[in-house]
Write a protein that holds these residues in place. Structure first.
Motif, short mmCIF file in Angstrom:
data_model
loop_
_atom_site.label_atom_id
_atom_site.label_comp_id
_atom_site.label_asym_id
_atom_site.label_seq_id
_atom_site.Cartn_x
_atom_site.Cartn_y
_atom_site.Cartn_z
N TRP A 305 7.96 -12.44 3.76
CA TRP A 305 6.97 -13.52 3.70
C TRP A 305 7.39 -14.75 4.50
O TRP A 305 6.57 -15.65 4.73
N LEU A 314 -1.71 -10.11 6.67
CA LEU A 314 -2.33 -9.87 5.36
C LEU A 314 -3.59 -10.71 5.16
O LEU A 314 -4.49 -10.29 4.44
N ALA A 317 -6.25 -8.82 6.76
CA ALA A 317 -6.52 -7.59 6.01
C ALA A 317 -7.23 -7.84 4.68
O ALA A 317 -7.47 -6.89 3.93
N SER A 318 -7.58 -9.09 4.39
CA SER A 318 -8.21 -9.44 3.12
C SER A 318 -9.73 -9.42 3.26
O SER A 318 -10.31 -10.26 3.94
N ALA A 358 -4.77 -6.84 11.96
CA ALA A 358 -3.69 -6.92 10.97
C ALA A 358 -2.58 -5.93 11.30
O ALA A 358 -1.38 -6.26 11.22
N GLY A 370 5.01 -0.70 7.58
CA GLY A 370 5.13 -1.35 6.28
C GLY A 370 6.52 -1.89 6.04
O GLY A 370 7.35 -1.94 6.96
N PHE A 391 -7.72 -6.07 -2.66
CA PHE A 391 -6.64 -6.46 -1.75
C PHE A 391 -5.61 -5.34 -1.62
O PHE A 391 -5.14 -5.04 -0.52
N GLN A 392 -5.28 -4.71 -2.73
CA GLN A 392 -4.32 -3.60 -2.75
C GLN A 392 -4.79 -2.46 -1.84
O GLN A 392 -4.00 -1.91 -1.05
N ASP A 394 -6.91 -2.66 0.69
CA ASP A 394 -6.88 -3.10 2.08
C ASP A 394 -5.46 -3.10 2.63
O ASP A 394 -5.23 -2.72 3.79
N CYS A 395 -4.51 -3.53 1.82
CA CYS A 395 -3.11 -3.52 2.28
C CYS A 395 -2.63 -2.10 2.56
O CYS A 395 -1.85 -1.86 3.49
N VAL A 400 0.97 -1.29 3.78
CA VAL A 400 1.67 -2.16 2.83
C VAL A 400 1.33 -1.70 1.42
O VAL A 400 0.16 -1.64 1.03
N VAL A 402 1.20 -2.34 -2.39
CA VAL A 402 1.14 -3.47 -3.32
C VAL A 402 1.01 -2.94 -4.75
O VAL A 402 0.17 -2.09 -5.04
#
Length: 530
Positions: A305, A314, A317-318, A358, A370, A391-392, A394-395, A400, A402
């Protein structure tokens, strides 16, 4: 479409109203002669005569109170209670104009370096003690010097003095502050009884003694808070006899309780339940633009981060619109800034949903496949859990992984200790530009109760500090626009959405003064019964 257009017009009008009052702090202000308003600007002369009314009322809350100690409070659940139990020196009315509170008048002099407040006489605390300027100085000193959550709000204050005989409190400033008047209306600035606080050194966050229109009768943790009327309130006896605030985390359970007549007010209704509440002849609704921004915060202390490209990835990607459509049934606007769109100086900085962009940003950051580990996203309500699931998903599209951690709100606050990955929260101080920026993004407020992103950015610090002292509104707006641009590029937050609140209530509920900035003054509420 008609609903969307009308809401946008309401937002524009509200923006104009708030912007119009933002220069109030630059003028000398005094209480009008014969003032009969409470600290919230509510007319105390209203009458329920001739009506069959009930004044013992119930509302719901999605989470429990975290603290009853005003300068420690940074959450809306605590502030709902605190705002009824305590009073501030000055307040804002429903139009966001400054009005007298415990200070019946005030003067600003020495080129905005001296603020003198004239304290009302014979104001009683709930324990029978009489308010003195010493209580005011004690409360403000405590907020400035002892409580980490509130000290930044009085950063520009050099010294606080009081004169009990003259009934005055004076704030000497180190520099002019464009934010100080608004800061003095905030929850952290509520005035406490010095004697009572000193008598409760270990449990002051669980007990309360203010001068407000309601007093604390009982707090049963994770169940309810009960407030009862304070008959000797300085502005007159409130209409409401009691408010019981029930903790009901599950949104449909709140709606069922409203339908069953077990509660009188739900703020807000779960979006999926809005049509059935609107169709219920025993209930009514009110639709207002929300003042809160729901966001995901990145922990800059922790890899990955601390990489701006990752944060930007991210954000792209939201899928904010899916969250709005699926979770809020269209009753929200996409988040485009840490400021809600009703706030003066708001500037739109949208990130369009773009999975391919993204992926490219993650690859550029060195994470094409990732992070090699699962990352945790902390949330604290059913609605935000459902947003987190979108969100999970999309990640997962960008590699990624989540994991969602659903926890009680107070636990989530403790979880923001600098070791977390991601958290989803809301911020709602829509009338206070400085507090929004300083508490969330300034390096001086880093910690679980302030800058939860653990962000350290000298440029952001500089712009926040410049905005706080710039008295020229045109120049101040330019500073906050630049600040929002920098934050949009740095992405300490993903601003997800600004909810359009639909409040559900008993059809006979009257007497609430609703604020254009969100919430209301509830202490003169009652229900007219058939």
């Amino acid at each position: 479409m008609k609903r969307f257009i009308s809401l946008m017009l309401a937002l524009v009008m509200m923006f104009a109203m708030l912007a119009g009052c933002s220069s109030q702090e630059e003028t000398t202000t005094a209480a009008p002669a014969g003032d009969t308003t409470t600290a919230a600007g509510t007319d105390t002369t209203q009458s329920t005569e001739g009506k069959n009314v009930r004044t013992d009322l119930v509302m719901t809350s999605t989470a429990d109170v975290v603290t009853l100690d005003p300068p420690e409070s940074t959450d809306s659940y605590s502030n709902t209670v605190i705002n009824m139990v305590f009073d501030t020196l000055i307040d804002m009315d429903e139009n966001s104009e400054f009005i007298p509170g415990l200070a019946e008048s005030w003067e600003i002099s020495d080129d905005y370096l001296t603020l003198t407040f004239h304290i009302r006489e014979n104001v009683k605390f709930h324990n029978g003690e009489i308010l003195t300027p010493t209580d005011v100085k004690f409360s403000l000193d405590r907020a400035k010097y002892e409580i980490p959550q509130s000290k930044a709000m009085l950063e520009a204050v050099e010294e606080i003095t009081c004169d009990d005989e003259a009934m005055t409190v004076t704030l000497k400033m180190t520099k002019p502050s464009a934010a100080i008047m608004v800061n003095l209306t905030e929850g952290a600035m509520h005035i406490q009884n010095k004697k009572f606080v000193e008598e409760h050194p270990d449990d002051i966050n669980q007990v309360a003694c203010g001068t407000g229109p309601m007093k604390l009768e009982e707090w049963k943790i994770n169940d309810y808070v009960k407030l009862v009327r304070f008959d000797e309130h300085w502005a007159g006896t409130p209409v409401t006899t009691s408010w019981t605030i029930k903790v009901v985390p599950e949104p449909t359970s709140r709606t069922i309780a409203l339908e069953a007549g077990e509660v009188d007010l739900v703020m807000p209704i779960n979006a999926i339940d809005i049509p059935r509440v609107m169709d219920n002849a025993d209930l009514k609704t009110m639709e207002v633009p929300g003042s809160s921004v729901v966001y995901i915060s990145f922990n800059h202390n922790k890899e990955p981060w601390n990489n701006k490209l990752v944060r930007q990835a991210l954000h792209y990607a939201s899928d904010k619109q899916s969250m709005i459509d699926v979770v809020y049934e269209g009753y929200a606007l996409p988040g485009e800034s840490p400021f809600p769109s009703i706030m003066p100086f708001f500037k739109s900085n949208p990130y369009e949903y773009d999975i391919e962009k993204a992926k490219a940003l993650l690859a550029e950051a060195g994470y094409p496949d990732g992070f090699g580990r699962t990352v945790e996203l902390g949330v604290s309500s059913d609605e935000r859990n459902r947003m987190a699931q979108i969100f999970q998903a999309d990640c997962a599209k960008i590699g990624v992984d989540v994991e969602i951690a659903l926890m009680e709100f107070g636990t989530l606050m403790e979880h923001c200790d600098g070791n977390q990955d991601l958290i989803m929260l809301g911020w709602g101080h829509a009338t206070n530009q400085d507090r929004t920026m300083r508490m969330n993004f300034h390096s001086s407020t880093i910690g679980p109760n302030g800058n939860r992103s653990w962000l350290k950015n000298p440029e952001i610090d500089r712009l926040i500090d410049e905005g706080a002292v710039e008295m020229d509104q045109t120049k101040r707006e330019a500073i906050y626009h630049e600040l929002q641009d920098v934050i949009a590029d740095e992405v300490p937050w993903i601003p997800l959405l600004q909810q359009i609140n639909v409040y559900g209530m008993n059809k006979g509920l009257e007497g609430v003064n609703w604020y254009k900035r969100g919430g209301g003054y509830y202490c003169n509420a009652y229900v007219v019964e058939d």
